[in-house]
Design a protein around this motif. Structure first.
Motif: not given
Length: 350
Positions: A308-327
């Motif tokens: 899991r990752l947290y970006r700008h207060g939002a939670c994203h799982g490893f399967w979601e598009p946001e997890a394809r490129a870490l920031q």
């Protein structure tokens, strides 16, 4: 809000079964008992004494001579003249004199010097409190939290326990934690433990209304410190979040998750408990993304299994598009082996 002067209640106690007033009375009684023994010895051997003023040894003379002999070397107005009296003074009364002085010196140390020293030492500790973990309430959940923190590597001295029960604080002191006997819902109490400089706050007050009030007070005193709270009623969980809690844990709900998971497979609940326990084979680790990981997918972590990752207060799982490129600035949650060191690279523990 005007800053208040911190209350100096923060103190480390040595466990003792004897209250200070009783200890003082026992020492005074022992001192007088020793003086009484010396008085009896001089009275029965008064024939060996000589009064240089009137030549007669009376009971008041023996009392006077005993006190003078115990507290000093005497004035010479009453002196032992016989060999027996001198031997008695040398081998019986002199040890009594030493014991009485030791009792008085020990009492002065315990009730004056030691207290001043402890107060000064606690003031220094209070001024340097930073990066510590504050645990409010040392009941079943609070004691388990402290034990788990210690098993996970936290030093007992970095844990500050707040409770209004002396019995609970006695148990916390046995773990080596710093304790404060006070009401955690008061601003002055939280300021005294330097809450604004703490690493995290754990609230286990036992009652939901009390826990929510403490969370609200803690959030006002320390706007940026993570707060975790135990809430026993699901209806009160939104209130705890509104009060400022970052993490709300419902023990009944967690137990329900384990029980429900066990019905879908014999190993699901076992793995969930493995993640939560300090002695499990795996553990959850939270940290900020490293510079060399920016642009890579969450699944490409080499330090553990990214889930899991947290970006700008939002939670994203490893399967979601946001997890394809870490920031840069992403907070990552990964599963790591229990014996895998997490300090090889700069990390930020949550």
């Amino acid at each position: 809000m005007r800053p208040r002067k911190p209350d100096h209640h923060l103190t480390l106690h040595r466990k003792s079964s004897t209250p200070p007033w009783l200890s003082l009375l026992l020492r005074i009684g022992l001192a007088f008992a020793l003086i009484g023994v010396a008085l009896a010895i001089f009275w029965f051997d008064r024939a060996g004494l000589r009064d240089n003023s009137d030549g007669t040894i009376t009971f008041p003379d023996v009392v006077y001579f005993t006190i003078i002999t115990i507290t000093s070397v005497g004035y010479g107005d009453i002196v032992p003249v016989s060999t027996q009296a001198r031997l008695i003074d040398s081998f019986l009364v002199t040890p009594i004199r030493l014991f009485v002085w030791l009792i008085f010196l020990g009492t002065a140390y315990d009730f004056l010097l030691k207290r001043v020293w402890e107060k000064w030492r606690m003031t220094v500790i209070q001024q340097k409190l930073t990066g510590h973990i504050v645990v409010v309430g040392y009941g079943t959940s609070g004691s388990e939290a402290v034990s788990e923190l210690i098993r996970r590597g936290a030093t007992p001295g970095s844990i500050v326990v707040i409770d209004d029960s002396e019995a609970a604080l006695d148990l916390a002191k046995e773990c080596g934690a710093t304790v404060i006997h006070a009401d955690a819902a008061r601003n002055a109490t939280l300021e005294a433990v330097k809450l604004a400089h703490a690493k995290a706050v754990i609230v286990t007050a036992g009652r939901d209304d009390t826990s929510i009030l403490i969370v609200l007070t803690a959030r006002r005193v320390a706007p940026n410190v993570p707060i975790s709270v135990i809430i026993r009623s699901a209806d009160n969980e939104p209130l705890a979040r509104q009060a400022g809690a970052d993490t709300v844990i419902n023990p009944a709900s967690f137990a329900g998750l384990l029980l429900a998971g066990s019905t879908h497979g014999p190993h699901i609940a076992d793995y969930m408990a493995d993640l939560a326990a300090a002695d499990g084979r795996v553990s959850l680790h939270e940290r900020l993304v490293h510079a060399d990981e920016v642009g890579k997918p969450l699944t490409a972590l080499t330090t553990g299994l990214g889930v899991r990752l947290y970006r700008h207060g939002a939670c994203h799982g490893f399967w979601e598009p946001e997890a394809r490129a870490l920031q840069a600035g992403d907070a990552l949650v990964e599963i790591v082996p229990r014996d895998e060191p997490t300090g090889d690279r700069p990390t930020d523990e949550a």
